[in-house]
Every structure is written in C-alpha cells, then in structure tokens.
Motif scaffolding. Structure first.
Motif, PDB file in Angstrom:
ATOM      1  N   TYR A 289       0.823  -1.214   0.000  1.00 48.44           N
ATOM      2  CA  TYR A 289       0.000   0.000   0.000  1.00 48.44           C
ATOM      3  C   TYR A 289       0.852   1.256   0.000  1.00 48.44           C
ATOM      4  N   ASP A 290       1.836   1.332   0.871  1.00 54.19           N
ATOM      5  CA  ASP A 290       2.669   2.538   0.963  1.00 54.19           C
ATOM      6  C   ASP A 290       3.445   2.783  -0.330  1.00 54.19           C
ATOM      7  N   TYR A 291       3.915   1.702  -0.939  1.00 57.06           N
ATOM      8  CA  TYR A 291       4.611   1.860  -2.219  1.00 57.06           C
ATOM      9  C   TYR A 291       3.653   2.397  -3.279  1.00 57.06           C
ATOM     10  N   GLN A 292       2.434   1.850  -3.302  1.00 58.48           N
ATOM     11  CA  GLN A 292       1.449   2.321  -4.272  1.00 58.48           C
ATOM     12  C   GLN A 292       1.186   3.809  -4.113  1.00 58.48           C
ATOM     13  N   ARG A 293       0.993   4.246  -2.879  1.00 57.53           N
ATOM     14  CA  ARG A 293       0.640   5.637  -2.643  1.00 57.53           C
ATOM     15  C   ARG A 293       1.789   6.577  -3.015  1.00 57.53           C
ATOM     16  N   GLN A 294       3.017   6.171  -2.724  1.00 56.27           N
ATOM     17  CA  GLN A 294       4.155   7.001  -3.114  1.00 56.27           C
ATOM     18  C   GLN A 294       4.252   7.119  -4.632  1.00 56.27           C
ATOM     19  N   LEU A 295       4.082   5.984  -5.309  1.00 53.54           N
ATOM     20  CA  LEU A 295       4.144   5.987  -6.767  1.00 53.54           C
ATOM     21  C   LEU A 295       2.995   6.808  -7.366  1.00 53.54           C
ATOM     22  N   ASP A 296       1.798   6.641  -6.791  1.00 50.71           N
ATOM     23  CA  ASP A 296       0.641   7.394  -7.283  1.00 50.71           C
ATOM     24  C   ASP A 296       0.885   8.892  -7.194  1.00 50.71           C
ATOM     25  N   LYS A 297       1.447   9.328  -6.066  1.00 49.18           N
ATOM     26  CA  LYS A 297       1.676  10.757  -5.889  1.00 49.18           C
ATOM     27  C   LYS A 297       2.677  11.289  -6.915  1.00 49.18           C
ATOM     28  N   ILE A 298       3.759  10.551  -7.122  1.00 51.74           N
ATOM     29  CA  ILE A 298       4.763  10.984  -8.101  1.00 51.74           C
ATOM     30  C   ILE A 298       4.160  10.998  -9.502  1.00 51.74           C
ATOM     31  N   ASP A 299       3.384   9.972  -9.815  1.00 50.90           N
ATOM     32  CA  ASP A 299       2.768   9.879 -11.131  1.00 50.90           C
ATOM     33  C   ASP A 299       1.773  11.027 -11.355  1.00 50.90           C
ATOM     34  N   GLU A 300       1.019  11.366 -10.318  1.00 51.21           N
ATOM     35  CA  GLU A 300       0.001  12.405 -10.434  1.00 51.21           C
ATOM     36  C   GLU A 300       0.583  13.813 -10.427  1.00 51.21           C
ATOM     37  N   ASN A 301       1.840  13.935 -10.095  1.00 49.26           N
ATOM     38  CA  ASN A 301       2.477  15.252 -10.092  1.00 49.26           C
ATOM     39  C   ASN A 301       2.892  15.712 -11.485  1.00 49.26           C
ATOM     40  N   ARG A 302       2.674  14.859 -12.468  1.00 54.21           N
ATOM     41  CA  ARG A 302       3.047  15.246 -13.832  1.00 54.21           C
ATOM     42  C   ARG A 302       2.067  16.271 -14.399  1.00 54.21           C
ATOM     43  N   VAL A 303       2.576  17.094 -15.271  1.00 53.57           N
ATOM     44  CA  VAL A 303       1.761  18.098 -15.959  1.00 53.57           C
ATOM     45  C   VAL A 303       1.869  17.826 -17.458  1.00 53.57           C
ATOM     46  N   ASP A 304       0.743  17.572 -18.087  1.00 47.04           N
ATOM     47  CA  ASP A 304       0.738  17.229 -19.510  1.00 47.04           C
ATOM     48  C   ASP A 304       1.693  16.076 -19.817  1.00 47.04           C
ATOM     49  N   GLY A 305       1.716  15.110 -18.903  1.00 46.11           N
ATOM     50  CA  GLY A 305       2.521  13.912 -19.129  1.00 46.11           C
ATOM     51  C   GLY A 305       3.977  14.019 -18.748  1.00 46.11           C
ATOM     52  N   ASN A 306       4.421  15.193 -18.283  1.00 37.14           N
ATOM     53  CA  ASN A 306       5.835  15.354 -17.940  1.00 37.14           C
ATOM     54  C   ASN A 306       5.951  15.880 -16.515  1.00 37.14           C
ATOM     55  N   TRP A 307       7.106  15.634 -15.926  1.00 38.19           N
ATOM     56  CA  TRP A 307       7.379  16.176 -14.610  1.00 38.19           C
ATOM     57  C   TRP A 307       7.959  17.581 -14.758  1.00 38.19           C
ATOM     58  N   VAL A 308       7.605  18.463 -13.838  1.00 41.10           N
ATOM     59  CA  VAL A 308       8.142  19.828 -13.860  1.00 41.10           C
ATOM     60  C   VAL A 308       8.896  20.083 -12.562  1.00 41.10           C
ATOM     61  N   ASP A 309       9.941  20.915 -12.648  1.00 42.18           N
ATOM     62  CA  ASP A 309      10.741  21.204 -11.461  1.00 42.18           C
ATOM     63  C   ASP A 309      10.121  22.354 -10.671  1.00 42.18           C
ATOM     64  N   ALA A 310      10.838  22.829  -9.636  1.00 40.55           N
ATOM     65  CA  ALA A 310      10.325  23.882  -8.755  1.00 40.55           C
ATOM     66  C   ALA A 310      10.054  25.184  -9.504  1.00 40.55           C
ATOM     67  N   LYS A 311      10.719  25.377 -10.616  1.00 38.71           N
ATOM     68  CA  LYS A 311      10.539  26.598 -11.408  1.00 38.71           C
ATOM     69  C   LYS A 311       9.488  26.426 -12.508  1.00 38.71           C
ATOM     70  N   GLY A 312       8.872  25.251 -12.523  1.00 41.12           N
ATOM     71  CA  GLY A 312       7.853  25.008 -13.529  1.00 41.12           C
ATOM     72  C   GLY A 312       8.403  24.562 -14.866  1.00 41.12           C
ATOM     73  N   GLN A 313       9.708  24.237 -14.909  1.00 42.93           N
ATOM     74  CA  GLN A 313      10.332  23.793 -16.155  1.00 42.93           C
ATOM     75  C   GLN A 313      10.180  22.281 -16.324  1.00 42.93           C
ATOM     76  N   PRO A 314       9.730  21.834 -17.473  1.00 46.18           N
ATOM     77  CA  PRO A 314       9.563  20.394 -17.681  1.00 46.18           C
ATOM     78  C   PRO A 314      10.902  19.671 -17.776  1.00 46.18           C
ATOM     79  N   ALA A 315      10.893  18.420 -17.374  1.00 51.03           N
ATOM     80  CA  ALA A 315      12.109  17.602 -17.460  1.00 51.03           C
ATOM     81  C   ALA A 315      12.447  17.342 -18.917  1.00 51.03           C
TER      82      ALA A 315
END
Length: 443
Positions: A289-315
C-alpha cells in the motif's frame, strides 16, 4: 499518506461519512503496521462491513471510483476528499483480503485493477511492450472478471461489483489498443521486436545505475547492430538510437533538480525487487500500500505527461524516460507480487511455504533418478508427519482460529505425500530388481 490535496466534502452528510471513513482508514493503517500478530479474518471483515455501511450511506452509491492513469494527460476529473478516503479504505481492504487468503473474492480485485490500469497506461505512453507483457495482463483480467461475476450474488454491496466491472472494462479497452498496435508488426518480425524491447529495457536499467561499466553498453550495442544488419529498413531502431548517447553522456549522473524524485523511485524499485526475491517468506500484501501511494503521488504530479521542477520547467527527454522507466518498473513489481499472492492466510504461510519447499525438493529428487533406498526418504517422511500432526480435526489451527486457505495447504500436503509414496515405490522396486531373492529391508 502521500495523498494529493482535494476539495472538501460538499455537505454535513458527507462530513459525517468522511469522519467515519477516516476512522476506518486509521484502524486499517494501524493493523497494517502491527506485525506482532497475524491478521485475522474476523478483524478484516468487521472493517470491511463498516466501510460498506458508510458507502451505502451515500445518497447515490458510486458506479465509478477514482481509477487514475494518465498516459500523458492531466487529471480530467475532480473527486472529493471523501472519495479519496474511500479509495484508500478499499485499497487497504483489498490488500488485507489477499493477506488473509481471500484472493478469489471481489474486494481483493480492487487494488490489482488500480495497478493494472496504471501499468497499461505507462506501457501505452512508453510504447515499449511485447505480446508477452499483454498476455499476462489479459489472463489476469479474465481471472478478475470471473471472480467478480461469480460473487455477484454474494457481494453485500452491488456498487462494488459494478465498480470493479467498470474498472476491468476500462483496462480491457486500453489492452485492446495495445494489442491492436502489435498487430501492425508482421508476424515474421515479432521475434525481432521482442529482442529490441528487451534491449531497450536493459538499457533503461543500466541508465538507473549510479555506476556502470562501458562494456555493459557495448554488449547491448553489439546485439543491436546484429539486429540492424539483418533489417532492410532500420527506421524503427533509429527512433530509439539516441538512448545510447544519453546513457553514455550521463555517465550514471542524474540532474540535481530531479535527484529527489530519482532517488525516491530508485529506492522503491530496489525495495520491491528485494521483496520479489523473498516474497514467500517476508511479504505481507498490505506492505504494498505505501509503495502504491508514493508511486501514485509521483505519477500524479506530472503536468501534460511530464514532470516539472520547482521553477515550472519540464524535465528533458532523458530525465522523463528514466523516471518513467522507474515508475513503470515499480508498478510492474507490484503487479507481479499481487498475482503471485497465494490464496492462503498469512497465519498458514509458514506451513504452506515449508510444504512448497518440501515439494520442490521431492520433485528435484525424482527428476534426478530418485533414491537408492527407502531410508533416504526418512527425513521427508518425518517432516510430512510433523506437519500433518499439526492438524486438529483435519484443520490447521492458529491461536484457536481456523485461517483461510485450508484447502490449499491440505492439497499441497497431499501432493507431497503422493511424491514421497512414488519415490518409495520406485526405491522398493529397484531394490527387488537388484536382489530378487530377498525382501526389501524396510518391509
């Protein structure tokens, strides 16, 4: 619990339900963390019935529930805090059902359908999969569908059956899209495609190592060149070729802005890898369960399919591919750990695992020519008898309870007895052939 922020309940009724559900979730969390005692069926069922009672208190019990999976998209619907908590309760209860050995009941399918949908979406997004990947998932969906259909008349919450059926249907829709994509390949090049998928996955794995040897890359490059030399058109390979340069250029170093996410995902991947090696002896399904929730949070933090940094810049592409590989790999581990879960309560797992080991040993002895005398079977016979003697009125009891999975354990015990008997008969026959004028010393 690594849960994203969501809107508050809409009215007093939802607030009351939310408070009750949060209490249930907290009780499930506490029970999950308690390793001093085995999880008992009655404890799980009490909390399950309380959850059902609260969900039935909704004016309109849902026919759909959060089943997140993005495939490069942003969140397209909003669900309330109460929905999130219900989701957490059912995720935990689902894993608890596996822990107590009730894998073949509808509630156990909840968490697995969530993982399958995530996995399918990531396969779709990465466009990196083979027929074997899809075959396993298709088989699992068929099994889950049968479980849900078989429990329609037994399930006290019709909404759960409808919800799970909807989830399975959505998974099948994505699966069909991926299967159709594979049909674009001529049958003659399917083996080549599978080799390329394997090479690219090995490259992605190397890419996540802090240190790697150049020869690791060179071996894979040699395989790729061998494939490329056999192809008339190397376009398919060319689309992915930049990965070699990316890995070589990075030298195992990851950009500082993404180190935290990278280290988190690497840590999860490594822990799940260890669990996959020691699953039979160390895994309690609720640990997932804990692994799922950590992964879900990271996955849901994407914007338009990509991860963005603290400045809003996509990876950049290199970072995105690496993180996607890690998250997909982690969900893959969770999926395999779930489908490998035995329908046996954790209270009976020590006995079940001993019998599994004993069965493997007996099969190994049989495959290597058997034994030269019945006496060699004494240790196996003594172990079988010691396990058999644990039964009370034909049942394996633990602290006064009769845990789930009695049939599975008894069947495995019977299989071990049969193997032991076959080896004994073969040894006796061999002894008679070698010395036909005398009786076997053990008769």
């Amino acid at each position: 619990m690594e849960t994203p922020k969501v809107p508050a309940p809409r009215d007093e009724g939802e607030k009351r339900i939310l408070a009750e559900l949060m209490s249930i979730r907290d009780q499930l969390q506490l029970r999950k963390l308690d390793r001093t005692t085995y999880v008992r069926t009655q404890d799980v069922m009490v909390l399950y019935e309380k959850t059902i009672e609260q969900v039935n208190a909704f004016p309109e019990p849902p026919t759909e529930w959060p089943l997140l999976g993005y495939c490069g998209c942003t969140l397209t619907w909003v669900f309330l805090a109460v929905d999130r908590v219900v989701d957490s309760c059912f995720q935990l209860l689902s894993l608890f059902f596996m822990t107590i050995g009730r894998n073949n009941e509808a509630p156990a399918a909840y968490s697995l359908t969530s993982t399958i949908k995530r996995l399918l979406d990531h396969l779709d997004e990465a466009n990196l999969f083979s027929a074997k990947d899809l075959a396993s998932i298709e088989h699992t969906l068929e099994r889950l569908s049968k479980i849900v259909n078989d429990t329609k008349t037994k399930e006290p919450a019709p909404f759960l059956e409808a919800l799970l059926s909807s989830r399975i249907d959505r998974c099948r829709e994505t699966l069909d899209v991926l299967k159709q994509r594979l049909k674009e390949y001529d049958e003659a090049i399917i083996p080549t495609h599978e080799r390329l998928v394997s090479i690219l996955r090995q490259m992605a794995a190397i890419n996540t190592k802090p240190k790697f040897k150049p020869e690791d890359i060179n071996k894979l490059r040699t395989q790729l060149k061998e494939i490329e030399s056999q192809m008339v058109d190397g376009h398919f390979v060319g689309q992915r070729a930049s990965l070699w340069q990316e890995v070589s250029k990075s030298g195992g170093q990851f950009p500082e802005a993404w180190k935290f996410v990278y280290n988190t995902l690497t840590g999860i991947r490594n822990e799940l890898d260890k669990l996959s090696l020691t699953q039979a002896w160390s895994l309690r399904e609720t640990d997932l369960y804990d692994y799922q929730r950590q992964l879900d949070k990271i996955d849901e933090n994407r914007v338009d399919g990509n991860w963005v940094d603290a400045k809003g810049q996509p990876a950049d592409l290199y970072v995105q591919r690496t993180l996607l590989y890690l998250i997909r790999r982690s969900y893959g581990y969770i999926y395999h750990l779930m489908i490998s879960s035995e329908p046996v309560s954790e209270a009976l797992l020590p006995i079940y695992n001993q019998l599994q080991t004993l069965k493997r040993c007996l099969i190994e002895v049989q495959n290597n020519g058997g034994v030269s005398s019945v006496r060699e079977l004494y240790p196996y016979s003594m172990k079988l008898n010691s396990i058999d003697n644990l039964r009370v009125d034909g049942k394996f009891m633990v602290s006064g309870d009769i845990p789930e999975g009695q049939g599975s354990v008894s069947e495995l015990l019977s299989q071990c007895y049969d193997l032991n008997y076959e080896l004994r008969v073969a040894a006796e026959e061999m002894a008679e052939q070698e010395n036909p004028d005398s009786k076997d010393e053990n008769e």
